[in-house]
Design a protein around this motif. Structure first.
Motif, PDB file in Angstrom:
ATOM      1  N   THR A   1       0.830  -1.201   0.000  1.00 45.89           N
ATOM      2  CA  THR A   1       0.000   0.000   0.000  1.00 45.89           C
ATOM      3  C   THR A   1       0.866   1.253   0.000  1.00 45.89           C
ATOM      4  O   THR A   1       0.602   2.201  -0.766  1.00 45.89           O
ATOM      5  CB  THR A   1      -0.933  -0.002   1.223  1.00 45.89           C
ATOM      6  OG1 THR A   1      -1.721  -1.191   1.202  1.00 45.89           O
ATOM      7  CG2 THR A   1      -1.830   1.211   1.224  1.00 45.89           C
ATOM      8  N   LEU A   2       1.903   1.290   0.832  1.00 51.77           N
ATOM      9  CA  LEU A   2       2.807   2.440   0.856  1.00 51.77           C
ATOM     10  C   LEU A   2       3.518   2.617  -0.485  1.00 51.77           C
ATOM     11  O   LEU A   2       3.696   3.743  -0.959  1.00 51.77           O
ATOM     12  CB  LEU A   2       3.833   2.285   1.971  1.00 51.77           C
ATOM     13  CG  LEU A   2       3.308   2.439   3.396  1.00 51.77           C
ATOM     14  CD1 LEU A   2       4.403   2.127   4.411  1.00 51.77           C
ATOM     15  CD2 LEU A   2       2.771   3.840   3.609  1.00 51.77           C
ATOM     16  N   PHE A   3       3.901   1.524  -1.112  1.00 48.73           N
ATOM     17  CA  PHE A   3       4.553   1.575  -2.412  1.00 48.73           C
ATOM     18  C   PHE A   3       3.607   2.151  -3.462  1.00 48.73           C
ATOM     19  O   PHE A   3       3.991   3.021  -4.255  1.00 48.73           O
ATOM     20  CB  PHE A   3       5.004   0.168  -2.820  1.00 48.73           C
ATOM     21  CG  PHE A   3       5.823   0.121  -4.079  1.00 48.73           C
ATOM     22  CD1 PHE A   3       7.180   0.371  -4.041  1.00 48.73           C
ATOM     23  CD2 PHE A   3       5.246  -0.180  -5.303  1.00 48.73           C
ATOM     24  CE1 PHE A   3       7.946   0.330  -5.194  1.00 48.73           C
ATOM     25  CE2 PHE A   3       5.991  -0.223  -6.457  1.00 48.73           C
ATOM     26  CZ  PHE A   3       7.352   0.024  -6.405  1.00 48.73           C
ATOM     27  N   ALA A   4       2.350   1.703  -3.450  1.00 46.51           N
ATOM     28  CA  ALA A   4       1.371   2.194  -4.415  1.00 46.51           C
ATOM     29  C   ALA A   4       1.074   3.677  -4.201  1.00 46.51           C
ATOM     30  O   ALA A   4       0.996   4.450  -5.169  1.00 46.51           O
ATOM     31  CB  ALA A   4       0.087   1.375  -4.323  1.00 46.51           C
TER      32      ALA A   4
ATOM     33  N   ILE B   1       1.760   9.355  -5.879  1.00 52.40           N
ATOM     34  CA  ILE B   1       2.173  10.722  -5.540  1.00 52.40           C
ATOM     35  C   ILE B   1       3.258  11.198  -6.496  1.00 52.40           C
ATOM     36  O   ILE B   1       3.235  12.343  -6.962  1.00 52.40           O
ATOM     37  CB  ILE B   1       2.638  10.796  -4.073  1.00 52.40           C
ATOM     38  CG1 ILE B   1       1.446  10.650  -3.141  1.00 52.40           C
ATOM     39  CG2 ILE B   1       3.388  12.087  -3.797  1.00 52.40           C
ATOM     40  CD1 ILE B   1       1.800  10.517  -1.685  1.00 52.40           C
ATOM     41  N   LEU B   2       4.206  10.328  -6.807  1.00 56.18           N
ATOM     42  CA  LEU B   2       5.259  10.712  -7.741  1.00 56.18           C
ATOM     43  C   LEU B   2       4.707  10.979  -9.128  1.00 56.18           C
ATOM     44  O   LEU B   2       5.131  11.916  -9.812  1.00 56.18           O
ATOM     45  CB  LEU B   2       6.342   9.631  -7.785  1.00 56.18           C
ATOM     46  CG  LEU B   2       7.197   9.490  -6.536  1.00 56.18           C
ATOM     47  CD1 LEU B   2       8.129   8.300  -6.663  1.00 56.18           C
ATOM     48  CD2 LEU B   2       7.977  10.751  -6.258  1.00 56.18           C
ATOM     49  N   LEU B   3       3.752  10.162  -9.574  1.00 55.09           N
ATOM     50  CA  LEU B   3       3.173  10.348 -10.903  1.00 55.09           C
ATOM     51  C   LEU B   3       2.342  11.627 -10.977  1.00 55.09           C
ATOM     52  O   LEU B   3       2.318  12.308 -12.000  1.00 55.09           O
ATOM     53  CB  LEU B   3       2.319   9.145 -11.289  1.00 55.09           C
ATOM     54  CG  LEU B   3       3.088   7.850 -11.565  1.00 55.09           C
ATOM     55  CD1 LEU B   3       2.127   6.701 -11.765  1.00 55.09           C
ATOM     56  CD2 LEU B   3       4.003   8.017 -12.762  1.00 55.09           C
TER      57      LEU B   3
ATOM     58  N   VAL C   1       9.293  10.265 -13.848  1.00 57.66           N
ATOM     59  CA  VAL C   1      10.089   9.155 -14.381  1.00 57.66           C
ATOM     60  C   VAL C   1      10.336   8.117 -13.278  1.00 57.66           C
ATOM     61  O   VAL C   1      10.240   6.905 -13.512  1.00 57.66           O
ATOM     62  CB  VAL C   1      11.421   9.665 -14.979  1.00 57.66           C
ATOM     63  CG1 VAL C   1      12.360   8.514 -15.297  1.00 57.66           C
ATOM     64  CG2 VAL C   1      11.153  10.512 -16.207  1.00 57.66           C
ATOM     65  N   LEU C   2      10.623   8.579 -12.080  1.00 59.89           N
ATOM     66  CA  LEU C   2      10.806   7.666 -10.953  1.00 59.89           C
ATOM     67  C   LEU C   2       9.508   6.912 -10.658  1.00 59.89           C
ATOM     68  O   LEU C   2       9.526   5.705 -10.405  1.00 59.89           O
ATOM     69  CB  LEU C   2      11.281   8.426  -9.716  1.00 59.89           C
ATOM     70  CG  LEU C   2      11.567   7.612  -8.464  1.00 59.89           C
ATOM     71  CD1 LEU C   2      12.685   6.606  -8.727  1.00 59.89           C
ATOM     72  CD2 LEU C   2      11.922   8.524  -7.318  1.00 59.89           C
ATOM     73  N   GLY C   3       8.374   7.616 -10.702  1.00 55.21           N
ATOM     74  CA  GLY C   3       7.079   6.969 -10.496  1.00 55.21           C
ATOM     75  C   GLY C   3       6.776   5.942 -11.565  1.00 55.21           C
ATOM     76  O   GLY C   3       6.246   4.863 -11.275  1.00 55.21           O
ATOM     77  N   ILE C   4       7.118   6.257 -12.813  1.00 52.88           N
ATOM     78  CA  ILE C   4       6.909   5.297 -13.901  1.00 52.88           C
ATOM     79  C   ILE C   4       7.779   4.068 -13.692  1.00 52.88           C
ATOM     80  O   ILE C   4       7.325   2.928 -13.877  1.00 52.88           O
ATOM     81  CB  ILE C   4       7.187   5.952 -15.270  1.00 52.88           C
ATOM     82  CG1 ILE C   4       6.106   6.981 -15.589  1.00 52.88           C
ATOM     83  CG2 ILE C   4       7.285   4.910 -16.378  1.00 52.88           C
ATOM     84  CD1 ILE C   4       6.400   7.834 -16.799  1.00 52.88           C
TER      85      ILE C   4
ATOM     86  N   ALA D   1       6.398  -2.627 -10.098  1.00 49.15           N
ATOM     87  CA  ALA D   1       5.196  -3.234  -9.524  1.00 49.15           C
ATOM     88  C   ALA D   1       4.531  -4.163 -10.531  1.00 49.15           C
ATOM     89  O   ALA D   1       4.081  -5.261 -10.176  1.00 49.15           O
ATOM     90  CB  ALA D   1       4.227  -2.148  -9.082  1.00 49.15           C
ATOM     91  N   ALA D   2       4.468  -3.743 -11.796  1.00 52.98           N
ATOM     92  CA  ALA D   2       3.864  -4.582 -12.828  1.00 52.98           C
ATOM     93  C   ALA D   2       4.669  -5.862 -13.027  1.00 52.98           C
ATOM     94  O   ALA D   2       4.087  -6.957 -13.165  1.00 52.98           O
ATOM     95  CB  ALA D   2       3.758  -3.808 -14.142  1.00 52.98           C
TER      96      ALA D   2
END
Length: 83
Positions: free
Chosen positions: A42-45, A50-52, A61-64, A70-71
Motif C-alpha cells: 500500500t505504501l509503495f502504491a 504521488i510521484l506520478l 520518471v521515478l514513479g513510472i 510493480a507490474a
C-alpha cells in the motif's frame, strides 16, 4: 553491551516459541508476514501515485519506473506460492 543481551533474549524467546508451539508460531509468522506485505504494498502504491501526480519530470520518471517494477512483480510472482 545491553544490545547484545537484548538480541540474545529475543533469539531465545523466538527459539522457545518455535520449539514448544511450532504450528502456532508458523501460523502467526505467516499472518505477520502477510500484513507486512500488505502495508508495504500500500505504501509503495501511494508513493508511486504521488510521484506520478507531482508533475516534476524526474519524479514522474521515478514513479513510472516504480510502476514498471510493480507490474513486473505482479506478472512474475506466483500468486499461489506458499510463504
Amino acid at each position: 553491551m545491553m544490545v547484545v543481551l537484548y538480541l540474545l533474549v529475543a533469539v531465545g524467546v523466538a527459539y522457545g516459541l518455535y520449539r514448544y508451539f511450532p504450528t502456532a508460531t508458523k501460523r502467526w509468522f505467516r499472518r505477520i508476514k502477510t500484513a507486512r506485505k500488505a502495508v508495504f504494498s500500500t505504501l509503495f502504491a501511494v508513493t508511486t501515485l504521488i510521484l506520478l501526480i507531482s508533475g516534476v519530470s524526474y519524479l514522474v520518471v521515478l514513479g513510472i519506473s516504480m510502476a514498471v517494477l510493480a507490474a513486473l512483480q505482479i506478472i512474475l510472482e506466483d500468486p499461489l506460492e506458499v510463504f
